[in-house]
Design a protein around this motif. Sequence first.
Motif, PDB file in Angstrom:
ATOM      1  N   SER A 528      38.368  47.826  39.146  1.00  0.00           N
ATOM      2  CA  SER A 528      38.937  47.867  37.801  1.00  0.00           C
ATOM      3  C   SER A 528      37.824  48.319  36.858  1.00  0.00           C
ATOM      4  O   SER A 528      36.641  48.265  37.224  1.00  0.00           O
ATOM      5  CB  SER A 528      39.484  46.492  37.382  1.00  0.00           C
ATOM      6  N   PRO A 529      38.158  48.754  35.639  1.00  0.00           N
ATOM      7  CA  PRO A 529      37.122  49.282  34.746  1.00  0.00           C
ATOM      8  C   PRO A 529      36.051  48.242  34.420  1.00  0.00           C
ATOM      9  O   PRO A 529      36.358  47.090  34.105  1.00  0.00           O
ATOM     10  CB  PRO A 529      37.900  49.673  33.486  1.00  0.00           C
ATOM     11  N   VAL A 530      34.807  48.658  34.527  1.00  0.00           N
ATOM     12  CA  VAL A 530      33.678  47.792  34.168  1.00  0.00           C
ATOM     13  C   VAL A 530      33.448  47.865  32.665  1.00  0.00           C
ATOM     14  O   VAL A 530      33.407  48.950  32.084  1.00  0.00           O
ATOM     15  CB  VAL A 530      32.401  48.225  34.916  1.00  0.00           C
ATOM     16  N   SER A 531      33.303  46.699  32.044  1.00  0.00           N
ATOM     17  CA  SER A 531      32.896  46.625  30.641  1.00  0.00           C
ATOM     18  C   SER A 531      31.443  46.192  30.623  1.00  0.00           C
ATOM     19  O   SER A 531      31.128  45.026  30.872  1.00  0.00           O
ATOM     20  CB  SER A 531      33.766  45.632  29.861  1.00  0.00           C
ATOM     21  N   ALA A 532      30.553  47.135  30.384  1.00  0.00           N
ATOM     22  CA  ALA A 532      29.118  46.853  30.479  1.00  0.00           C
ATOM     23  C   ALA A 532      28.671  45.885  29.396  1.00  0.00           C
ATOM     24  O   ALA A 532      29.154  45.919  28.259  1.00  0.00           O
ATOM     25  CB  ALA A 532      28.324  48.148  30.379  1.00  0.00           C
ATOM     26  N   PRO A 573      44.611  51.437  33.505  1.00  0.00           N
ATOM     27  CA  PRO A 573      43.448  50.894  34.224  1.00  0.00           C
ATOM     28  C   PRO A 573      43.402  51.374  35.668  1.00  0.00           C
ATOM     29  O   PRO A 573      44.426  51.653  36.294  1.00  0.00           O
ATOM     30  CB  PRO A 573      43.665  49.380  34.155  1.00  0.00           C
ATOM     31  N   LEU A 574      42.218  51.444  36.191  1.00  0.00           N
ATOM     32  CA  LEU A 574      42.023  51.728  37.603  1.00  0.00           C
ATOM     33  C   LEU A 574      42.637  50.600  38.425  1.00  0.00           C
ATOM     34  O   LEU A 574      42.444  49.426  38.132  1.00  0.00           O
ATOM     35  CB  LEU A 574      40.522  51.824  37.885  1.00  0.00           C
ATOM     36  N   THR A 575      43.401  50.971  39.460  1.00  0.00           N
ATOM     37  CA  THR A 575      44.004  49.939  40.320  1.00  0.00           C
ATOM     38  C   THR A 575      43.127  49.693  41.537  1.00  0.00           C
ATOM     39  O   THR A 575      42.265  50.517  41.899  1.00  0.00           O
ATOM     40  CB  THR A 575      45.392  50.355  40.789  1.00  0.00           C
ATOM     41  N   ALA A 576      43.357  48.570  42.194  1.00  0.00           N
ATOM     42  CA  ALA A 576      42.598  48.236  43.396  1.00  0.00           C
ATOM     43  C   ALA A 576      42.820  49.271  44.493  1.00  0.00           C
ATOM     44  O   ALA A 576      41.884  49.631  45.227  1.00  0.00           O
ATOM     45  CB  ALA A 576      42.990  46.847  43.885  1.00  0.00           C
ATOM     46  N   ALA A 577      44.035  49.779  44.603  1.00  0.00           N
ATOM     47  CA  ALA A 577      44.340  50.775  45.635  1.00  0.00           C
ATOM     48  C   ALA A 577      43.606  52.087  45.353  1.00  0.00           C
ATOM     49  O   ALA A 577      43.062  52.722  46.278  1.00  0.00           O
ATOM     50  CB  ALA A 577      45.845  51.006  45.707  1.00  0.00           C
ATOM     51  N   GLU A 578      43.602  52.501  44.086  1.00  0.00           N
ATOM     52  CA  GLU A 578      42.882  53.731  43.716  1.00  0.00           C
ATOM     53  C   GLU A 578      41.391  53.568  43.983  1.00  0.00           C
ATOM     54  O   GLU A 578      40.730  54.479  44.511  1.00  0.00           O
ATOM     55  CB  GLU A 578      43.125  54.047  42.242  1.00  0.00           C
TER      56      GLU A 578
END
Length: 662
Positions: A528-532, A573-578
């Motif tokens: 999933s997207p990282v929030s730095a 959002p980026l999915t776990a499968a992607e």
Amino acid sequence: MGNSSKLSLALVGLILGASLVACDDGRAGAQDAVKQLAAAVAALDVGSVAFEGNDSGAANDQLKQVFKALEPVKPSVQAGELKLESGVATVPLAYSWKIGSDEWKYTVSAQLKKSGDKWLTVWNPGILVPDLAEGEVLSSSVEPAQRAAILGAGDVPLVTYRPVVNVGIDKPQLGGADAADSATKLAQLVGVDPAVYAAQVAAAGPAAFVSAITLRDDGTRTITDGQISAIPGGRAVKDMLPLAPTRTFARALLGTAAEASAEQIEKSGGVLKAGDTTGTGGLQQQYDAQLRGTDGITIRAQKAGLTAEEIKAASPDPRRLLFRVDIKAGTPLKTTLDPKLQQLAEDVLGKVGPASAIVALRPSTGAVLAAASGPGSNGYDTAMLGQYAPGSIFKIVDSLAMFRNGMTPDSKVDCPATLTVDGRTFKNAEGYPATSLGSVTLRDAFAHSCNTAFINARDGVSQAQLEAAATSLGVAAEAPALGAGAFLGSVPGAAEGTEHAASMIGQGKVLMSPLAAAIMAGSVAKGSPVSAQLVLNPDAGTAPAAPAGADPTAAGASPSSSAAPPATGSGTPLTAAEAASLADMMRAVVTSGHAGFLASVPGAPVGAKTGTAEFGNDNPPKTHAWIVAVHGDLAVAVFVEDGGLGATTSGPLLKEFLTAAG
């Protein structure tokens, strides 16, 4: 005209005249005099004000003596409602002084008397400060606040007070020695310009200590006290300064703290004064107010000429307290930097000539563990602020957009040796394996970084889809938890023809920083997207100032003004499968692609993507060398500005870092 008419006119004139005299009681003149007085006191110059009971020049000298301790601060003075009775005007004067971070306010009463056609201010020291007596002046004492530390992960001090020595010529200790000769010898010993330093010593007063250089006093100092004292007038004065573990440790990111310059004092609007320590660049400047704290300031009224010995001997204190600003120590700035990984990153980059960077973060939390800029960056924060074409590491973004259009790592793509778009010919990198040309899987095209295969996909992947995929991976998106100035990438939402084709291989107007590249790789590892996040307590002090250099133009990069603004969110959002499909292909770069050298890194399997991006007008063009990797709960980006191929230049640096990081 009859006598009765003349009498009537005379009576009217008499009545009008009496009325005008009654209205002209001198108020207008008094008000003008009060305005002049208030303006003159605010300017701390009453030489033009007419006084009763004192000469204007003497009153002006006395005012300057009274307020001398507050220089260079000047008050705001506002006159209140004037009261007039029997030729005497009384008016309140409201003073407001900016004292450190606070405001000192008080009101006094001034009296003016009419003398002929003029209004004279009645001189009384009490019009300057409440109840101030003749012969009294103000004194100001400052209790400096200790600057707070910058902390790393686990609250390990990164920047804290460390011992130093100020090396210089102490002119009273010269004896009969020649000052110029001593200054020259000392300058040669410590490595500063002899002519410049000798001129500084010559210009200083006879009682001055003229510092030539400040050295760390931590056991690494090679210039000894004996060498310094062997020079007539030479002296090493011990002190403590807020310093990082080494001179270069995260310097571009952290900034420095030192005595405020004349320019910084002038720009501070009274917040800084001579002798104050303030931050320059990086986090030290951005969070200066939080780190600096508030000096304790005490203002008193006392007899002029009162000595420190007299004050110490007296009981009770002969001074009268007027105003106090309580001391408030600075608040430590907490960061996520891991001092061992930061130092490791700097050691790895120590031998790299061009501008370079290593950024490492923890995908599970977004914590930035290292953000190192190499010596070739010359003090610029390449890791956080650099703006560079990412080249083939951008194929991670391409691949996500292609997945969303129905493809998988096993889908077939066409990888020709060359491809022409609108007259511009694109080709694969030097040494691309012939066995991976033609119809290959997307995984194979990704592992060997086939430029033509990804450019071939341009008709099925719009520029808007590229932008959306990038933000899904945390690129070109806001990072509200970061707490530091950074460039997080730019991906145009619209492009056609060769520009869109160039975008597919991370060229054109696509830009990233090493931080953005690490965020992209970290998002794959996290699923999933990282929030730095770098600063853990950005709101612990006052509102942070705008970070210095937050809108830079990096060498070899497009100006920030051409970069698209960051998206406020990550869109879809980026999915776990992607993420799993992307991780599959990044692992293939190591197992079957040209990053096989990472297979021997101990620990969790490494997934990676290399990148090479052309820039400039040379023929052949210079190239940026990139590589990103994920290794357990660690995501790393390595960048070399003028570095040839990502696999051969940045790759070995990454392997060294990952192997030592453990």
